[in-house]
Design an enzyme around this catalytic site. Structure first.
Site, PDB file in Angstrom:
ATOM      1  N   ASP A   9      17.036  29.928 -10.062  1.00 17.79           N
ATOM      2  CA  ASP A   9      17.462  31.019  -9.198  1.00 17.79           C
ATOM      3  C   ASP A   9      18.939  30.786  -8.839  1.00 17.79           C
ATOM      4  OD1 ASP A   9      17.430  33.086  -7.284  1.00 17.79           O
ATOM      5  OD2 ASP A   9      16.763  31.691  -5.725  1.00 17.79           O
ATOM      6  N   ASP A  11      20.912  32.433  -5.848  1.00 19.01           N
ATOM      7  CA  ASP A  11      21.175  32.329  -4.399  1.00 19.01           C
ATOM      8  C   ASP A  11      20.205  31.354  -3.744  1.00 19.01           C
ATOM      9  OD1 ASP A  11      23.214  34.265  -4.508  1.00 19.01           O
ATOM     10  OD2 ASP A  11      21.718  35.858  -4.482  1.00 19.01           O
ATOM     11  N   ASP A 138      14.245  29.165  -4.202  1.00 19.99           N
ATOM     12  CA  ASP A 138      14.079  28.824  -2.787  1.00 19.99           C
ATOM     13  C   ASP A 138      13.118  29.760  -2.058  1.00 19.99           C
ATOM     14  OD1 ASP A 138      16.121  30.807  -3.182  1.00 19.99           O
ATOM     15  OD2 ASP A 138      16.609  30.613  -1.062  1.00 19.99           O
TER      16      ASP A 138
HETATM   17 MG   LIG Z   1      17.085  32.502  -3.931  1.00 26.16          MG
END
Ligand SMILES: [Mg+2]
Length: 182
Positions: A9, A11, A138
Protein backbone atom coordinates in the site's frame (compact mmCIF):
# COMPACT_ATOMS: atom_id res chain seq x y z
CA UNK A 1 11.39 -17.65 1.30
CA UNK A 2 10.49 -18.35 -2.32
CA UNK A 3 9.84 -15.30 -4.46
CA UNK A 4 6.46 -13.79 -3.71
CA UNK A 5 4.13 -11.28 -5.26
CA UNK A 6 4.15 -8.52 -2.67
CA UNK A 7 1.68 -5.66 -2.80
CA UNK A 8 2.61 -2.58 -0.84
CA UNK A 9 0.00 0.00 0.00
CA UNK A 10 1.22 3.57 -0.52
CA UNK A 11 -0.36 5.82 2.13
CA UNK A 12 0.52 4.81 5.66
CA UNK A 13 3.03 2.21 4.41
CA UNK A 14 5.43 4.07 2.10
CA UNK A 15 4.14 7.64 2.34
CA UNK A 16 3.50 9.20 5.74
CA UNK A 17 -0.05 10.35 5.12
CA UNK A 18 -0.71 11.38 8.69
CA UNK A 19 2.41 13.48 9.04
CA UNK A 20 1.55 15.09 5.72
CA UNK A 21 -1.90 16.04 6.98
CA UNK A 22 -0.43 17.53 10.13
CA UNK A 23 2.10 19.58 8.18
CA UNK A 24 -0.42 20.88 5.67
CA UNK A 25 -3.00 21.65 8.32
CA UNK A 26 -0.46 23.76 10.18
CA UNK A 27 0.55 25.49 6.97
CA UNK A 28 -3.02 26.13 5.84
CA UNK A 29 -4.78 27.00 9.10
CA UNK A 30 -1.81 28.23 11.16
CA UNK A 31 -2.57 25.87 14.01
CA UNK A 32 -1.93 22.23 14.86
CA UNK A 33 -4.29 19.51 13.66
CA UNK A 34 -7.06 19.30 16.31
CA UNK A 35 -6.67 15.62 16.97
CA UNK A 36 -6.70 14.48 20.59
CA UNK A 37 -5.78 10.84 19.98
CA UNK A 38 -5.62 8.32 17.17
CA UNK A 39 -7.93 5.35 17.41
CA UNK A 40 -9.68 4.96 14.05
CA UNK A 41 -8.25 4.30 10.63
CA UNK A 42 -9.95 7.34 9.12
CA UNK A 43 -8.68 10.59 10.57
CA UNK A 44 -12.11 12.17 10.34
CA UNK A 45 -13.49 9.60 12.76
CA UNK A 46 -11.09 10.90 15.39
CA UNK A 47 -11.89 14.55 14.67
CA UNK A 48 -14.88 16.65 15.66
CA UNK A 49 -17.44 17.08 12.86
CA UNK A 50 -16.80 20.81 12.51
CA UNK A 51 -13.35 20.03 11.08
CA UNK A 52 -14.39 17.45 8.50
CA UNK A 53 -14.78 19.88 5.66
CA UNK A 54 -11.36 21.41 6.28
CA UNK A 55 -9.89 17.92 6.34
CA UNK A 56 -11.46 17.09 2.99
CA UNK A 57 -10.02 20.31 1.60
CA UNK A 58 -6.55 19.28 2.73
CA UNK A 59 -6.81 15.89 0.98
CA UNK A 60 -8.08 17.48 -2.21
CA UNK A 61 -5.60 20.33 -2.36
CA UNK A 62 -2.99 20.62 -5.05
CA UNK A 63 0.36 19.35 -3.87
CA UNK A 64 -0.88 17.40 -0.87
CA UNK A 65 -0.13 13.88 -2.10
CA UNK A 66 3.07 14.91 -3.83
CA UNK A 67 4.45 16.44 -0.64
CA UNK A 68 3.83 13.54 1.74
CA UNK A 69 7.03 12.67 3.59
CA UNK A 70 8.26 9.08 3.23
CA UNK A 71 7.62 6.69 6.09
CA UNK A 72 10.67 5.98 8.15
CA UNK A 73 12.48 3.03 6.52
CA UNK A 74 9.61 2.37 4.09
CA UNK A 75 11.50 3.22 0.91
CA UNK A 76 14.51 1.18 2.00
CA UNK A 77 12.21 -1.74 2.77
CA UNK A 78 10.56 -1.63 -0.66
CA UNK A 79 13.97 -1.67 -2.33
CA UNK A 80 15.21 -4.51 -0.18
CA UNK A 81 12.15 -6.63 -0.94
CA UNK A 82 12.74 -6.14 -4.64
CA UNK A 83 16.43 -6.93 -4.28
CA UNK A 84 15.50 -10.11 -2.40
CA UNK A 85 13.85 -11.33 -5.60
CA UNK A 86 10.20 -10.62 -4.88
CA UNK A 87 7.90 -9.02 -7.40
CA UNK A 88 6.95 -5.88 -5.51
CA UNK A 89 4.03 -3.72 -6.59
CA UNK A 90 2.53 -0.59 -5.11
CA UNK A 91 -1.19 -1.13 -4.73
CA UNK A 92 -2.99 2.07 -3.88
CA UNK A 93 -6.52 3.43 -3.86
CA UNK A 94 -6.93 7.04 -4.92
CA UNK A 95 -9.34 9.21 -2.96
CA UNK A 96 -12.71 9.97 -4.54
CA UNK A 97 -11.54 13.46 -5.43
CA UNK A 98 -8.84 11.98 -7.64
CA UNK A 99 -7.80 15.02 -9.66
CA UNK A 100 -4.50 15.79 -7.97
CA UNK A 101 -4.24 12.55 -6.02
CA UNK A 102 -3.68 10.20 -8.96
CA UNK A 103 -0.99 12.13 -10.76
CA UNK A 104 0.73 13.14 -7.52
CA UNK A 105 0.90 9.53 -6.35
CA UNK A 106 2.90 8.81 -9.49
CA UNK A 107 5.05 11.91 -8.89
CA UNK A 108 5.74 10.71 -5.38
CA UNK A 109 6.83 7.23 -6.48
CA UNK A 110 9.11 8.69 -9.14
CA UNK A 111 10.65 11.05 -6.62
CA UNK A 112 11.32 8.61 -3.82
CA UNK A 113 11.70 5.26 -5.59
CA UNK A 114 12.67 6.32 -9.11
CA UNK A 115 11.03 6.25 -12.53
CA UNK A 116 11.56 2.51 -12.86
CA UNK A 117 9.02 2.00 -10.09
CA UNK A 118 6.26 3.76 -12.02
CA UNK A 119 5.59 0.47 -13.83
CA UNK A 120 4.96 -1.10 -10.46
CA UNK A 121 1.98 1.08 -9.52
CA UNK A 122 -1.44 -0.54 -9.44
CA UNK A 123 -4.35 1.82 -8.82
CA UNK A 124 -7.34 -0.03 -7.46
CA UNK A 125 -10.41 1.13 -5.65
CA UNK A 126 -11.06 -2.50 -4.75
CA UNK A 127 -7.86 -4.33 -3.77
CA UNK A 128 -9.59 -7.71 -3.61
CA UNK A 129 -9.40 -7.78 -7.42
CA UNK A 130 -5.61 -7.64 -7.39
CA UNK A 131 -3.57 -10.83 -7.37
CA UNK A 132 -0.74 -11.23 -4.92
CA UNK A 133 0.65 -13.37 -2.14
CA UNK A 134 0.93 -10.69 0.52
CA UNK A 135 -0.64 -7.24 0.80
CA UNK A 136 1.07 -4.99 3.33
CA UNK A 137 -1.47 -2.33 4.22
CA UNK A 138 -2.20 -0.15 7.25
CA UNK A 139 -5.97 -0.47 6.90
CA UNK A 140 -7.31 -2.95 9.45
CA UNK A 141 -10.17 -4.38 7.38
CA UNK A 142 -9.77 -4.56 3.63
CA UNK A 143 -12.99 -5.51 1.98
CA UNK A 144 -14.21 -5.68 -1.59
CA UNK A 145 -16.38 -7.68 -3.90
CA UNK A 146 -14.07 -10.70 -4.25
CA UNK A 147 -12.41 -13.11 -1.89
CA UNK A 148 -8.80 -11.87 -1.70
CA UNK A 149 -6.02 -14.13 -2.96
CA UNK A 150 -3.42 -12.33 -0.90
CA UNK A 151 -2.73 -12.58 2.76
CA UNK A 152 -3.07 -9.25 4.54
CA UNK A 153 -0.14 -8.19 6.69
CA UNK A 154 -0.89 -5.05 8.61
CA UNK A 155 1.60 -2.18 8.64
CA UNK A 156 1.79 -1.08 12.25
CA UNK A 157 0.24 2.30 13.03
CA UNK A 158 -1.21 3.75 16.23
CA UNK A 159 -4.71 3.64 14.74
CA UNK A 160 -4.73 -0.06 13.87
CA UNK A 161 -3.43 -1.62 17.07
CA UNK A 162 -6.86 -3.10 17.83
CA UNK A 163 -6.43 -5.49 14.93
CA UNK A 164 -5.22 -8.79 16.33
CA UNK A 165 -4.57 -12.21 14.82
CA UNK A 166 -2.81 -10.64 11.92
CA UNK A 167 0.85 -10.53 10.99
CA UNK A 168 2.09 -7.06 11.94
CA UNK A 169 4.88 -5.34 10.03
CA UNK A 170 6.87 -2.43 11.35
CA UNK A 171 9.60 -1.32 8.94
CA UNK A 172 11.71 -0.18 11.89
CA UNK A 173 11.52 -3.62 13.51
CA UNK A 174 13.40 -5.87 11.10
CA UNK A 175 12.29 -9.04 12.89
CA UNK A 176 8.69 -8.28 11.84
CA UNK A 177 9.42 -8.70 8.13
CA UNK A 178 12.93 -10.20 7.83
CA UNK A 179 11.43 -13.58 6.88
CA UNK A 180 10.71 -11.98 3.51
CA UNK A 181 14.43 -11.42 3.01
CA UNK A 182 15.57 -14.99 3.69
MG1 LIG B 1 -2.96 2.95 3.55
Amino acid sequence: MAAKLILLDQDGVLADFEQGVRQRWQLTYQQPLPLPERRHFYLREDMAPQYHQQLTQIYSSKGFFASLPPMNQGIQAARRLLEAGHDVRICTSPIDDYHYCVSEKFDWVARYLGDEWLNRIILAKDKTWIRGDILIDDKPMISGSLKPQWQHWICDQPYNRNATNIHRVNWQKPESWSELLQ
